[in-house]
Design a protein around this motif. Sequence first.
Motif, PDB file in Angstrom:
ATOM      1  N   ALA A 156       2.573  10.111  -9.068  1.00 11.56           N
ATOM      2  CA  ALA A 156       3.610   9.263  -8.382  1.00 11.56           C
ATOM      3  C   ALA A 156       5.082   9.669  -8.268  1.00 11.56           C
ATOM      4  N   ARG A 157       5.490  10.470  -9.243  1.00  9.59           N
ATOM      5  CA  ARG A 157       6.927  11.100  -9.332  1.00  9.59           C
ATOM      6  C   ARG A 157       6.987  12.093  -7.990  1.00  9.59           C
ATOM      7  N   VAL A 158       6.007  12.775  -7.606  1.00 10.58           N
ATOM      8  CA  VAL A 158       6.009  13.784  -6.803  1.00 10.58           C
ATOM      9  C   VAL A 158       5.763  12.985  -5.461  1.00 10.58           C
ATOM     10  N   GLU A 159       4.836  11.805  -5.218  1.00 13.20           N
ATOM     11  CA  GLU A 159       4.720  11.080  -4.158  1.00 13.20           C
ATOM     12  C   GLU A 159       6.171  10.327  -3.741  1.00 13.20           C
ATOM     13  N   LEU A 160       6.705   9.783  -4.724  1.00 11.35           N
ATOM     14  CA  LEU A 160       7.920   9.073  -4.707  1.00 11.35           C
ATOM     15  C   LEU A 160       8.939   9.756  -3.865  1.00 11.35           C
ATOM     16  N   ALA A 161       9.006  10.940  -4.339  1.00 12.26           N
ATOM     17  CA  ALA A 161      10.087  11.991  -3.760  1.00 12.26           C
ATOM     18  C   ALA A 161       9.641  12.379  -2.165  1.00 12.26           C
ATOM     19  N   ALA A 162       8.533  12.086  -1.691  1.00 10.99           N
ATOM     20  CA  ALA A 162       8.073  12.302  -0.333  1.00 10.99           C
ATOM     21  C   ALA A 162       8.532  11.374   0.629  1.00 10.99           C
ATOM     22  N   GLU A 163       9.326  10.311   0.139  1.00  9.92           N
ATOM     23  CA  GLU A 163       9.355   9.141   1.035  1.00  9.92           C
ATOM     24  C   GLU A 163      10.273   9.612   2.310  1.00  9.92           C
ATOM     25  N   THR A 164      11.091  10.419   2.343  1.00 14.07           N
ATOM     26  CA  THR A 164      11.881  10.964   3.326  1.00 14.07           C
ATOM     27  C   THR A 164      10.944  11.424   4.474  1.00 14.07           C
ATOM     28  N   GLU A 165       9.835  11.900   4.554  1.00 12.95           N
ATOM     29  CA  GLU A 165       9.108  12.487   5.359  1.00 12.95           C
ATOM     30  C   GLU A 165       8.355  11.485   6.094  1.00 12.95           C
ATOM     31  N   PHE A 166       8.575  10.204   5.845  1.00  7.43           N
ATOM     32  CA  PHE A 166       7.800   8.974   6.640  1.00  7.43           C
ATOM     33  C   PHE A 166       8.755   8.289   7.534  1.00  7.43           C
ATOM     34  N   ASP A 167       8.274   7.478   8.612  1.00  9.61           N
ATOM     35  CA  ASP A 167       8.984   7.120   9.553  1.00  9.61           C
ATOM     36  C   ASP A 167       9.813   5.496   9.179  1.00  9.61           C
ATOM     37  N   THR A 168       9.135   5.073   8.218  1.00  9.14           N
ATOM     38  CA  THR A 168       9.720   3.754   7.567  1.00  9.14           C
ATOM     39  C   THR A 168       9.049   3.604   6.211  1.00  9.14           C
ATOM     40  N   THR A 169      10.040   2.970   5.604  1.00 12.27           N
ATOM     41  CA  THR A 169       9.595   2.417   4.039  1.00 12.27           C
ATOM     42  C   THR A 169       9.478   1.115   4.089  1.00 12.27           C
ATOM     43  N   LEU A 170       8.694   0.589   3.672  1.00 10.18           N
ATOM     44  CA  LEU A 170       8.332  -0.942   2.929  1.00 10.18           C
ATOM     45  C   LEU A 170       8.470  -0.754   1.310  1.00 10.18           C
ATOM     46  N   VAL A 171       9.187  -1.877   0.865  1.00  9.42           N
ATOM     47  CA  VAL A 171       9.254  -1.942  -0.643  1.00  9.42           C
ATOM     48  C   VAL A 171       8.025  -3.287  -0.927  1.00  9.42           C
ATOM     49  N   ASN A 172       7.301  -3.012  -1.855  1.00 10.27           N
ATOM     50  CA  ASN A 172       6.381  -3.908  -2.206  1.00 10.27           C
ATOM     51  C   ASN A 172       6.812  -4.984  -3.156  1.00 10.27           C
ATOM     52  N   THR A 173       7.386  -5.835  -2.745  1.00 11.63           N
ATOM     53  CA  THR A 173       8.091  -6.628  -3.549  1.00 11.63           C
ATOM     54  C   THR A 173       7.183  -8.221  -3.335  1.00 11.63           C
ATOM     55  N   SER A 174       6.698  -8.316  -2.240  1.00 11.99           N
ATOM     56  CA  SER A 174       5.756  -9.505  -1.956  1.00 11.99           C
ATOM     57  C   SER A 174       4.509  -8.843  -1.075  1.00 11.99           C
ATOM     58  N   VAL A 175       3.349  -9.130  -1.395  1.00 14.50           N
ATOM     59  CA  VAL A 175       2.194  -8.798  -0.655  1.00 14.50           C
ATOM     60  C   VAL A 175       2.284  -9.318   0.600  1.00 14.50           C
ATOM     61  N   GLU A 176       2.709 -10.912   0.791  1.00  7.64           N
ATOM     62  CA  GLU A 176       2.766 -11.421   1.946  1.00  7.64           C
ATOM     63  C   GLU A 176       3.677 -10.703   2.854  1.00  7.64           C
ATOM     64  N   ASP A 177       4.770 -10.620   2.270  1.00  7.27           N
ATOM     65  CA  ASP A 177       5.964 -10.159   3.281  1.00  7.27           C
ATOM     66  C   ASP A 177       5.624  -8.491   4.045  1.00  7.27           C
ATOM     67  N   VAL A 178       5.308  -7.687   2.864  1.00  7.88           N
ATOM     68  CA  VAL A 178       5.014  -6.589   3.328  1.00  7.88           C
ATOM     69  C   VAL A 178       3.819  -6.321   4.130  1.00  7.88           C
ATOM     70  N   ALA A 179       2.779  -7.237   3.959  1.00  4.45           N
ATOM     71  CA  ALA A 179       1.637  -7.317   5.090  1.00  4.45           C
ATOM     72  C   ALA A 179       2.154  -7.760   6.655  1.00  4.45           C
ATOM     73  N   ALA A 180       3.110  -8.791   6.358  1.00 12.14           N
ATOM     74  CA  ALA A 180       3.781  -9.336   7.634  1.00 12.14           C
ATOM     75  C   ALA A 180       4.664  -7.987   8.408  1.00 12.14           C
ATOM     76  N   GLU A 181       5.204  -7.227   7.600  1.00 13.32           N
ATOM     77  CA  GLU A 181       6.185  -6.307   8.052  1.00 13.32           C
ATOM     78  C   GLU A 181       5.330  -5.104   8.522  1.00 13.32           C
ATOM     79  N   LEU A 182       4.076  -4.628   8.126  1.00 14.51           N
ATOM     80  CA  LEU A 182       3.298  -3.820   8.460  1.00 14.51           C
ATOM     81  C   LEU A 182       2.594  -4.155   9.813  1.00 14.51           C
ATOM     82  N   LEU A 183       2.270  -5.637  10.061  1.00 14.90           N
ATOM     83  CA  LEU A 183       1.741  -5.997  11.197  1.00 14.90           C
ATOM     84  C   LEU A 183       2.465  -5.978  12.192  1.00 14.90           C
TER      85      LEU A 183
END
Length: 185
Positions: free
Chosen positions: A152-179
């Motif tokens: 997980a430490r290694v994976e977290l460091a790779a965040e910059t390789e992605f187009d978008t980051t969503l923070v999982n504070t609420s399942v409903e909110d993240v699901a809506a953002e992903l949609l």
Amino acid sequence: MSERPRLTVLSGPSGVGKSTVVAHMRKVHPEVWLSVSATTRAPRPGERNGVHYHFTSDDEFDKLIANGELLEWAEFAGNRYGTPRKAVLERLEAGEPVLLEIDLQGARLVRQSMPDAQLVFLAPPSWDELVRRLTGRGTEAPEVIERRLSAARVELAAETEFDTTLVNTSVEDVAAELLALMRIT
């Protein structure tokens, strides 16, 4: 003419809640097609072949690799996981939105083979919350948990390789953002 849907890849560290977000999203929008990965790991209680994973032997998995039938594959915690290529391409060709829920290694391989894929990183609200989720499952031995935390430490460091980051504070909110990212309303 509407543009063809892009492949959307959801990745992030183990325990961040990828499966929970995807399950919620698909309850609200069942038309989102989630690729079912092949794996050499044994089923967990309640998991069904062809629904949660395509459970395969090591020999079968070797054949999938040799025949180029996997879009990506990776080894994690002593087991192999891979995305069957044909089904993903068929759905995209049919104009259906396709979602892959895979690990970092897999996301990198998809980026190489399908550069136009949209890579979304699911981040935990905090490191402490991620540790709590990983240790709270109660399904894994301490050495497996330690491997997962290290990964997980290694994976977290790779965040910059992605187009978008969503923070999982609420399942409903993240699901809506992903949609919304997948242009599904």
